[in-house]
Design a protein around this motif. Structure first.
Motif, PDB file in Angstrom:
ATOM      1  N   LEU A   1       0.813  -1.216   0.000  1.00 29.39           N
ATOM      2  CA  LEU A   1       0.000   0.000   0.000  1.00 29.39           C
ATOM      3  C   LEU A   1       0.849   1.271   0.000  1.00 29.39           C
ATOM      4  CD1 LEU A   1      -2.757   1.308   0.067  1.00 29.39           C
ATOM      5  CD2 LEU A   1      -2.742   1.078   2.560  1.00 29.39           C
ATOM      6  N   ARG A   2       1.916   1.289   0.788  1.00 28.46           N
ATOM      7  CA  ARG A   2       2.749   2.491   0.850  1.00 28.46           C
ATOM      8  C   ARG A   2       3.344   2.807  -0.526  1.00 28.46           C
ATOM      9  NH1 ARG A   2       6.112   4.001   6.070  1.00 28.46           N
ATOM     10  NH2 ARG A   2       7.038   1.949   5.942  1.00 28.46           N
ATOM     11  N   VAL A   3       3.743   1.794  -1.258  1.00 24.82           N
ATOM     12  CA  VAL A   3       4.332   1.991  -2.591  1.00 24.82           C
ATOM     13  C   VAL A   3       3.249   2.374  -3.594  1.00 24.82           C
ATOM     14  CG1 VAL A   3       5.593   0.884  -4.471  1.00 24.82           C
ATOM     15  CG2 VAL A   3       6.246   0.442  -2.105  1.00 24.82           C
ATOM     16  N   SER A   4       2.153   1.622  -3.648  1.00 23.99           N
ATOM     17  CA  SER A   4       1.118   1.885  -4.668  1.00 23.99           C
ATOM     18  C   SER A   4       0.437   3.232  -4.447  1.00 23.99           C
ATOM     19  CB  SER A   4       0.088   0.756  -4.713  1.00 23.99           C
ATOM     20  OG  SER A   4      -0.540   0.592  -3.470  1.00 23.99           O
ATOM     21  N   SER A   5       0.223   3.640  -3.216  1.00 27.87           N
ATOM     22  CA  SER A   5      -0.427   4.932  -2.978  1.00 27.87           C
ATOM     23  C   SER A   5       0.493   6.087  -3.365  1.00 27.87           C
ATOM     24  CB  SER A   5      -0.880   5.061  -1.523  1.00 27.87           C
ATOM     25  OG  SER A   5       0.229   5.068  -0.650  1.00 27.87           O
ATOM     26  N   ARG A   6       1.774   5.941  -3.129  1.00 26.36           N
ATOM     27  CA  ARG A   6       2.705   7.005  -3.522  1.00 26.36           C
ATOM     28  C   ARG A   6       2.899   7.045  -5.035  1.00 26.36           C
ATOM     29  NH1 ARG A   6       2.775   6.126   1.476  1.00 26.36           N
ATOM     30  NH2 ARG A   6       3.328   7.773   2.931  1.00 26.36           N
ATOM     31  N   TRP A   7       2.915   5.883  -5.675  1.00 25.73           N
ATOM     32  CA  TRP A   7       3.016   5.864  -7.133  1.00 25.73           C
ATOM     33  C   TRP A   7       1.786   6.533  -7.750  1.00 25.73           C
ATOM     34  CZ3 TRP A   7       6.403   5.954 -10.664  1.00 25.73           C
ATOM     35  CH2 TRP A   7       6.017   5.809 -12.003  1.00 25.73           C
ATOM     36  N   ALA A   8       0.610   6.309  -7.187  1.00 28.51           N
ATOM     37  CA  ALA A   8      -0.610   6.931  -7.706  1.00 28.51           C
ATOM     38  C   ALA A   8      -0.494   8.455  -7.671  1.00 28.51           C
ATOM     39  CB  ALA A   8      -1.823   6.455  -6.902  1.00 28.51           C
TER      40      ALA A   8
END
Length: 183
Positions: free
Chosen positions: A107-114
């Motif tokens: 989640l930390r990676v995917s939310s920041r990539w978004a």
């Protein structure tokens, strides 16, 4: 003595974390771009890195990197480093000893990539080649975000130095508590 100077260690530590919070939000903040030093075999390696987020309760700073970068390989072998930050406006230097971890999914990676994917900065993570690869021509076409990673730096100790005309002051904050140091 300047009446606006912070006097207690408690006030100083709280102000440091407030300023770190401002650094991740304000592009021109002196602490937004830090120097991260890691270990490369038997030598030190340092580079500038942008602070992107923080969790003050967890004492963790977040930055972005390419999972194929030299720093990613270095922290796999030695997951500790030092962040150095300077703010001319504050007259404060910070040296943060940190435990480093790399996250490539979740989640930390995917939310920041978004948040990042529609900005020009996203291009840094879309190259099919690792950072530092020599090129004979312009970079090849961009690909997916497979190499985007979040670099988490959990602060183990914080060394604060204030350079001030009325006298320099220094303090350390770590698991043992807070203490004044000779500058």
């Amino acid at each position: 003595m300047d009446a606006t100077r912070l006097l207690s260690l408690t006030e100083i530590e709280a102000a440091v974390w407030r300023e770190l919070g401002a650094a991740v939000r304000v592009r021109g903040h002196g602490w937004r771009v830090a120097v991260l030093a890691t270990v490369d075999g038997d030598a030190a390696d340092a580079r500038s890195i942008v602070l992107r987020d923080l969790d003050a309760a967890e004492r963790t700073l977040l930055m972005y990197t390419d999972a194929r970068s030299p720093k990613a390989h270095q922290l796999a072998a030695h997951p500790h480093g030092t962040l150095v930050l300077w703010s001319a406006a504050l007259g404060w230097q910070l040296r943060l000893r940190v435990a480093l971890s790399l996250e490539t999914s979740g989640l930390r990676v995917s939310s920041r990539w978004a948040q990042l994917k529609l900005t020009p900065a996203a291009q840094d993570y879309l190259s099919p080649l690792p950072p530092g690869t020599a090129l004979d021509a312009p970079a090849p076409e961009r690909q997916s975000r497979d190499h985007f990673a979040v670099l988490a730096a959990r602060v183990l100790s914080l060394d604060w130095l204030e350079l001030h005309p009325s006298g320099h002051r220094r303090a350390r904050f770590d698991a043992s508590g807070a203490t004044w140091l000779t500058p």
